[in-house]
Each structure stands twice: as C-alpha cells, then as structure tokens.
Design a protein around this motif. Structure first.
Motif, short mmCIF file in Angstrom:
data_model
loop_
_atom_site.label_atom_id
_atom_site.label_comp_id
_atom_site.label_asym_id
_atom_site.label_seq_id
_atom_site.Cartn_x
_atom_site.Cartn_y
_atom_site.Cartn_z
N UNK A 129 15.43 13.73 12.47
CA UNK A 129 14.54 13.12 13.45
C UNK A 129 15.07 11.74 13.81
N UNK A 130 14.54 11.21 14.90
CA UNK A 130 14.93 9.88 15.35
C UNK A 130 13.68 9.01 15.46
N UNK A 131 13.71 7.85 14.81
CA UNK A 131 12.60 6.90 14.92
C UNK A 131 12.74 6.20 16.27
N UNK A 132 11.63 6.13 17.00
CA UNK A 132 11.62 5.53 18.33
C UNK A 132 10.51 4.48 18.38
N UNK A 133 10.88 3.22 18.53
CA UNK A 133 9.92 2.11 18.55
C UNK A 133 8.89 2.25 19.67
N UNK A 134 9.22 2.96 20.74
CA UNK A 134 8.29 3.13 21.85
C UNK A 134 7.10 4.03 21.50
N UNK A 135 7.15 4.66 20.33
CA UNK A 135 6.08 5.57 19.91
C UNK A 135 5.13 4.92 18.90
N UNK A 176 1.45 3.33 25.19
CA UNK A 176 0.81 3.90 26.38
C UNK A 176 1.16 5.38 26.48
N UNK A 177 0.24 6.22 26.94
CA UNK A 177 0.54 7.65 27.07
C UNK A 177 1.78 7.91 27.93
N UNK A 178 1.95 7.12 28.98
CA UNK A 178 3.10 7.28 29.86
C UNK A 178 4.42 6.99 29.12
N UNK A 179 4.38 6.05 28.18
CA UNK A 179 5.58 5.72 27.39
C UNK A 179 5.97 6.90 26.50
N UNK A 200 13.30 15.72 17.61
CA UNK A 200 12.13 15.21 16.91
C UNK A 200 12.13 13.69 17.05
N UNK A 201 11.11 13.13 17.70
CA UNK A 201 10.97 11.69 17.90
C UNK A 201 9.76 11.20 17.12
N UNK A 202 9.93 10.11 16.37
CA UNK A 202 8.92 9.67 15.42
C UNK A 202 8.62 8.18 15.60
N UNK A 203 7.35 7.84 15.52
CA UNK A 203 6.93 6.44 15.51
C UNK A 203 7.55 5.75 14.30
#
Length: 155
Positions: A69-75, A80-83, A50-53
């Motif tokens: 879950x893991x917070x991911x700054x890239x979200x 970008x959709x590709x990110x 689970x990856x979370x903004x």
C-alpha cells in the motif's frame, strides 16, 4: 473503474497528549481489519492500488489486507471528499483503487458518488463500500457493487 472505500477498524479513543494521527487499533479493531482484509483480498484483482491515510489506525487496517500500500497525506482525517476522488484518479483510473480512510469523509464521498452531494452518510468502522463506474465519461454507468461490514465476513 472500481473504487473501494474502506473505513479504518475500531481504534482507541483519543486522550489528552495523544495526537489523533497516532491512535492505534484496539484488539477488536485488529480482528476486524484482518477479517475484512481477508475478504477484500479474495475479491480484489492482483493489480489493485491501495491508498492509505497517514494515521496509525488506517495503516494498521490496511495491513490486514496483506498487500503493498501507499500512504497518501491527502487522505488524512478531515480531507475533502473531492480530494479523495482526486487521489484515486476517479473515474479515469484503469486499476481498482482501495482508499483506507476516515469518517465523515468516506461517507461524504459515498454520498457524493450516489447523490451528487457530499452528505454525511454513515459508514461503520471497518466497513467497505465498493463502487463501479463502467464508463469514465458516463456517470450514469455508476453503481454500488457491494457494502460489506466486518461482522458479516465469515471468519
């Protein structure tokens, strides 16, 4: 690979002085997150990632799932959709990945997967779109397994 795009539930409106990342869920949004989280939990394999903004509203939405879950700054909003696909390790991941994020990015990811273009598909608040690509090296093996809205989930 299974990829679930889960838009955050209803959040409070932004107002002057409140940074966008600090907007929290409304009481309706908290109910939506719990309802959708319960449904997702009943469907997801135990080893799902689970990856979370980093936004408060996405973290609160993910908490409705009741899993780690893991917070991911890239979200973050406006990613970008590709990110998003890169963070999910699409389509090579061996585990099911849930992305808890934002519009318009998640709608653009859905469009990119379905059409090859990052169009502005609408994704309702708290909705989940479930994609499966059976063979990582075969885009023709991609299909949309489910689209679920929070108000369709049985309480």
């Amino acid at each position: 690979m299974d990829l679930i795009l889960w838009r955050h539930a209803e959040a409070e409106d932004g107002h002057e002085g409140l940074p966008d990342l600090e907007r929290a869920l409304t009481s309706k949004g908290q109910k939506q997150a719990k309802r959708m989280g319960k449904w997702l939990d009943s469907q997801l394999p135990d080893n799902s990632r689970i990856l979370v903004s980093p936004a408060v509203r996405t973290v609160q939405t993910a908490e409705g799932l009741g899993r780690k879950y893991k917070v991911n700054a890239e979200l973050a909003p406006d990613a970008a959709p590709e990110a998003i696909l890169q963070a999910a390790n699409w389509p090579a991941s061996k585990e099911t990945v849930v992305i808890v994020g934002h519009q318009p990015t998640l709608g653009q990811v859905a469009a990119l997967l379905l059409t090859g273009e990052a169009l502005d598909f609408e994704m309702k608040k708290a909705a989940a779109w479930w994609f499966v690509q059976r063979e990582a090296d075969d885009p023709a093996s991609l299909y949309l397994k489910a689209v679920m809205a929070a108000d369709l989930v049985v309480k």
